[in-house]
Design an enzyme around this catalytic site. Structure first.
Site, PDB file in Angstrom:
ATOM      1  N   HIS A   1      -4.747  -6.142 -11.427  1.00 57.50           N
ATOM      2  CA  HIS A   1      -4.128  -7.106 -10.519  1.00 57.50           C
ATOM      3  C   HIS A   1      -3.686  -8.369 -11.253  1.00 57.50           C
ATOM      4  CE1 HIS A   1      -6.593  -4.562  -7.849  1.00 57.50           C
ATOM      5  NE2 HIS A   1      -5.657  -4.788  -6.947  1.00 57.50           N
TER       6      HIS A   1
ATOM      7  N   GLU B   1       0.816  -1.210   0.000  1.00 59.12           N
ATOM      8  CA  GLU B   1       0.000   0.000   0.000  1.00 59.12           C
ATOM      9  C   GLU B   1       0.851   1.261   0.000  1.00 59.12           C
ATOM     10  OE1 GLU B   1      -2.821  -0.540  -0.836  1.00 59.12           O
ATOM     11  OE2 GLU B   1      -2.991  -2.633  -0.260  1.00 59.12           O
TER      12      GLU B   1
END
Length: 536
Positions: free
Chosen positions: A438, A351
């Site tokens: 992703h 993140e």
């Protein structure tokens, strides 16, 4: 509440740092790295501190104070740079970042405006000699920025922003709108849509909330940096830019409550103790900060010495984590049953690295550039996990291997053979950009694994891998440390917002040349590895 501004260490008098239990069955103590202190990277081919300093210089070290001065200077010379680049009279450059490497080359990253309007996809990076001569430039677009008029024919919502969109073949006057909402899994949504202000045609859209998953509650006992207050202790890391960790209390907005404690002993290693997730997130953020500082010579996510912050206990049964540019923060859900928070080392690093990408190349979160964005977070997330050298959560090339998100013990993603997850791509093809980011990330993840470790079967930290190439070639890895140095250098000074896989090959080849030389084995390995994943 009056706070002491000096962080404390548990081995010194009047301490505020303590061992925090993250897993009841583990007792491995991992020493925290002091901000600014050079330590050996726990890699197989770790170098001496002096060699690491030289490598960091090659990557481009900009202490926060120097960076601010360099950006101010670059902005003062922006008009001259625009003229040297033969930009149009209505175009202006806005300096975003400046990096000077060991060769004396100054890499200046600019955003562009046209008649005062922001140009989306107009960013560029100039590469200038120490004498001030521009050697080369990397542009997000080679198209000439010009439109017939900046007066739109179509109206838009009051909240829309008028822009020039340069992401297509021909720059166009456009409206940018942002629709806020919630995705199916509970993740906040902030969809940016770009619409032609003349024809009404949709030109582009992307999701601004960048997500990722990993494991939690597996780091054992770790040291964290806290700050003493009049009321006790709080999760504020004064050694690393003032990073704070907050508890959202199952809410989905706002900052939440700063996590505090009476005796500076945090968590019990189980999902039943609310502090456990907070400590895990706080520790992961610290390890990532230390990796950026020690391995990359970078002073925080944005290079300005300032920390982001973490929010834990987001929503109910939320099985994800995400980065949000608007708050400059990381947010973590508690998983199924609110008992398995997604707050491990590699999740925090994933993140935080979305923030790093935003502060550097700002890779568009759609198409092939979106896959490269996600892969960058996986690549540096895995690198941080190895760097942390935590026996309870050893480094690996698996994503989400601890949390059992699939319910059958398998990881979420595999870097050695991405297609094992049933969705990701091992090799490039012309349809790659149509995949979810992703899954299109698989090709870059595979590239990184092969570059670091090579092809074929091997066992690393007890995990078995078997990686093949698209052309059947045999590759020998150059080592994880060199691989992440090349990727970071490419990201920070050569990639732009629109970089695709072909552009990533060029960028990493330039980075390898800068770091190791035009005749180096490392450069040859980069080229051969891209060919091995069918990026030619």
């Amino acid at each position: 509440m009056n706070l002491h501004t000096t962080p404390h260490n548990s081995r010194a008098p009047r301490t505020t740092r303590r061992l925090a239990a993250l897993a009841a069955t583990a007792a491995m103590v991992v020493a925290g790295v002091q901000a600014g202190t050079a330590v050996a990277t726990p890699d197989d081919d770790a170098r001496t501190t002096s060699a690491k300093t030289a490598t960091a210089a090659a990557l481009g070290v900009n202490p926060s104070a120097q960076r601010a001065t360099a950006i101010k200077s670059a902005q003062a010379e922006a008009s001259s740079a625009a003229k040297a680049l033969k930009l149009g009279g209505q175009e202006k450059l806005i300096a975003r970042d400046v990096i000077k490497d060991a060769q004396g080359t100054v890499h200046t990253r600019y955003e562009r405006t046209y008649d005062g309007l922001p140009v989306l996809g107009g960013d560029l990076v100039t590469h200038t000699t120490a004498a001030g001569k521009i050697k080369s430039v990397d542009k997000a677009t080679d198209a000439k920025i010009a439109v017939a008029s900046t007066t739109p024919k179509l109206k838009a919502a009051a909240s829309a922003r008028k822009v020039i969109y340069a992401g297509g073949e021909n720059p166009a006057l456009a409206w940018e709108t942002v629709k806020k909402g919630v995705q199916k899994d509970g993740t906040p949504s902030r969809v940016h849509t770009i619409t032609d202000a003349t024809t009404g045609k949709k030109l582009h859209s992307y999701e601004a909330i960048e997500t990722g998953t990993g494991n939690s509650q597996y780091s054992g006992e770790v040291e964290i940096t806290t700050t003493k207050s009049d009321a006790g202790f709080e999760l504020t890391d004064g050694e690393r830019g003032g990073h704070k960790t907050y508890d959202l209390n199952q809410g989905s907005s706002g900052t939440g409550d700063l996590v505090t404690d009476d005796d500076d002993t945090w968590g019990d290693g189980t999902g039943g103790d609310r502090q456990t997730a907070a400590v895990d997130a706080h520790y992961g953020a610290a390890k990532t900060w230390d990796f950026y500082k020690t391995a990359l010579g970078r002073d925080g996510i944005a290079g300005d010495g300032k920390a982001a912050y973490s929010r834990v206990h987001y929503g109910e049964n939320y099985v994800n984590a995400f980065w949000d540019d608007s708050c400059f923060c990381m947010t973590y859900g508690d998983g199924e049953g609110n008992k398995a928070a997604l707050t491990s080392i590699d999740v925090a690093a994933h993140e935080m690295t979305h923030g790093l990408t935003s502060a550097t190349a700002n890779l568009d979160y759609a198409g092939e550039s979106g896959g490269l964005n996600e892969a960058t977070s996986d690549i540096l997330g895995a690198s941080v996990e190895f760097f942390a050298d935590n026996a309870s959560d050893a480094g690996d090339y698996l994503i989400g291997e601890k949390i059992d998100i699939n319910g059958d013990g398998t990881p979420l993603r595999y870097m050695d053979k991405p297609s094992k997850d049933g969705n990701s791509a091992d090799f490039w093809d012309e349809n790659l950009g149509n995949l979810d980011v992703h899954h299109s990330s698989g090709v870059a993840n595979h590239f990184f694994y092969l570059l670091a470790e090579g092809s074929g079967k091997k066992t690393i930290n007890g995990v078995e891998y078997d990686s093949a190439t698209s052309d059947g070639s045999t590759l020998t890895g150059i080592g994880r440390e060199k691989a992440y140095q090349i990727w970071y250098k490419a990201l920070s000074v050569y990639m732009t917002s629109t970089t695709d896989y072909a552009g990533a090959r060029v960028a990493t080849e330039k980075a390898a040349t800068d770091l190791f030389g035009a005749d180096s084995e490392e450069l040859k390995a980069v080229s051969a590895t891209w060919t091995g994943v069918n990026v030619k």
